[in-house]
Design an enzyme around this catalytic site. Structure first.
Site, PDB file in Angstrom:
ATOM      1  N   ASN A  11       0.825  -1.205   0.000  1.00 36.72           N
ATOM      2  CA  ASN A  11       0.000   0.000   0.000  1.00 36.72           C
ATOM      3  C   ASN A  11       0.862   1.259   0.000  1.00 36.72           C
ATOM      4  O   ASN A  11       1.460   1.618   1.013  1.00 36.72           O
ATOM      5  CB  ASN A  11      -0.919  -0.019   1.220  1.00 36.72           C
ATOM      6  CG  ASN A  11      -1.974   1.061   1.181  1.00 36.72           C
ATOM      7  OD1 ASN A  11      -1.709   2.190   0.783  1.00 36.72           O
ATOM      8  ND2 ASN A  11      -3.180   0.718   1.608  1.00 36.72           N
ATOM      9  N   LYS A  14      -0.286   3.967   2.508  1.00 36.79           N
ATOM     10  CA  LYS A  14       0.136   3.680   3.874  1.00 36.79           C
ATOM     11  C   LYS A  14       1.608   4.054   4.069  1.00 36.79           C
ATOM     12  O   LYS A  14       1.981   4.646   5.082  1.00 36.79           O
ATOM     13  CB  LYS A  14      -0.080   2.205   4.190  1.00 36.79           C
ATOM     14  CG  LYS A  14       0.279   1.802   5.613  1.00 36.79           C
ATOM     15  CD  LYS A  14       0.162   0.299   5.826  1.00 36.79           C
ATOM     16  CE  LYS A  14      -1.254  -0.181   5.690  1.00 36.79           C
ATOM     17  NZ  LYS A  14      -1.389  -1.629   6.043  1.00 36.79           N
ATOM     18  N   ASP A  77      -2.004  -4.209  11.489  1.00 38.84           N
ATOM     19  CA  ASP A  77      -3.347  -4.681  11.180  1.00 38.84           C
ATOM     20  C   ASP A  77      -4.308  -3.733  11.881  1.00 38.84           C
ATOM     21  O   ASP A  77      -4.020  -3.238  12.980  1.00 38.84           O
ATOM     22  CB  ASP A  77      -3.568  -6.118  11.650  1.00 38.84           C
ATOM     23  CG  ASP A  77      -4.839  -6.725  11.059  1.00 38.84           C
ATOM     24  OD1 ASP A  77      -5.240  -6.302   9.956  1.00 38.84           O
ATOM     25  OD2 ASP A  77      -5.425  -7.614  11.689  1.00 38.84           O
ATOM     26  N   LYS A 190      -8.184  13.588   9.064  1.00 40.23           N
ATOM     27  CA  LYS A 190      -8.145  12.173   9.435  1.00 40.23           C
ATOM     28  C   LYS A 190      -6.740  11.749   9.851  1.00 40.23           C
ATOM     29  O   LYS A 190      -6.563  11.008  10.825  1.00 40.23           O
ATOM     30  CB  LYS A 190      -8.634  11.310   8.279  1.00 40.23           C
ATOM     31  CG  LYS A 190      -8.606   9.814   8.603  1.00 40.23           C
ATOM     32  CD  LYS A 190      -8.949   8.968   7.391  1.00 40.23           C
ATOM     33  CE  LYS A 190      -8.738   7.486   7.699  1.00 40.23           C
ATOM     34  NZ  LYS A 190      -8.999   6.625   6.535  1.00 40.23           N
TER      35      LYS A 190
END
Length: 210
Positions: A11, A14, A77, A190
């Site tokens: 990702n 990320k 996770d 966020k």
């Protein structure tokens, strides 16, 4: 010279988020830089279990491949926990709406629809929820138990999706102290409030002393 952080994920978003928070003294790389790395089945019962499994699998592979023996391996996770559903969807967040005929990760729309159905008719004070992130950090070249870092973002689930930003359950989740969903607040807000950011700040503080 920056210290390598190898993220057990492909990702790019990320990796960009982690790089921005850790700063220039670290160089974040992903599994895109290691295309032969093994895939890991995330079948543990907890976020920590999945994160540790991914981290140690990558550490072991790197030792055998001799592609990399220094720096750190980072695996995470994360998911959504709803109190009224006894913590569900939890580790099944990405595949909450999966079926025998359609196993694996489910489209965001289907996961969101199932969550709304499960909470239908619940009063506002019974819709408390949180995003949780668990990060496992292991030293490359050392197959030992990783250091664990936790981050949460408390909030509640709305009765309908709002906003087009973000992904996953973002359009349904309103963080505490706000009236808008993550889908409305946008990425900049966020990133300051997120569960991953909280875990990464804890990780960064730890790295500063090690």
């Amino acid at each position: 010279m920056p210290t390598d952080i190898i993220i057990a994920s492909e990702n790019a978003h990320k990796a960009k988020e982690i790089q921005a928070l850790l700063g220039p003294e670290f160089l974040c790389r992903t599994l895109r830089d290691f295309p032969d790395a093994p895939e890991v089945e995330e079948d543990a019962a907890t976020f920590a279990g999945n994160a540790v499994k991914k981290a140690l699998t990558l550490v072991n592979w790197l030792k055998q491949s001799e592609d990399h023996t220094e720096g750190w391996v980072l695996a995470d996770d994360s998911g959504l926990e709803v109190d009224a559903l006894d913590g569900a969807p939890g580790v099944l967040s990405a595949r909450y709406a999966a079926t025998e005929r359609q196993p694996g990760n489910s489209p965001d729309e289907k996961n969101n629809a199932k969550l709304l159905l499960e909470l239908k008719g619940r009063a506002a004070h019974h819709r408390a929820a949180r995003f949780r992130c668990v990060i496992a950090l292991a030293q490359a070249g050392q197959y030992s138990h990783p250091k664990i870092f936790n981050g949460t973002c408390e909030g509640h689930i709305e009765e309908a999706a709002r906003g087009t930003h973000g992904f996953g359950y973002d359009p349904l989740f309103v963080p505490d102290g706000h009236e808008q969903t993550f889908g409305e607040l946008g990425e900049s807000v966020k990133s300051q409030l997120s569960h991953r950011s909280a875990a990464l700040r804890e990780l960064k503080d730890w790295l500063a002393n090690h």
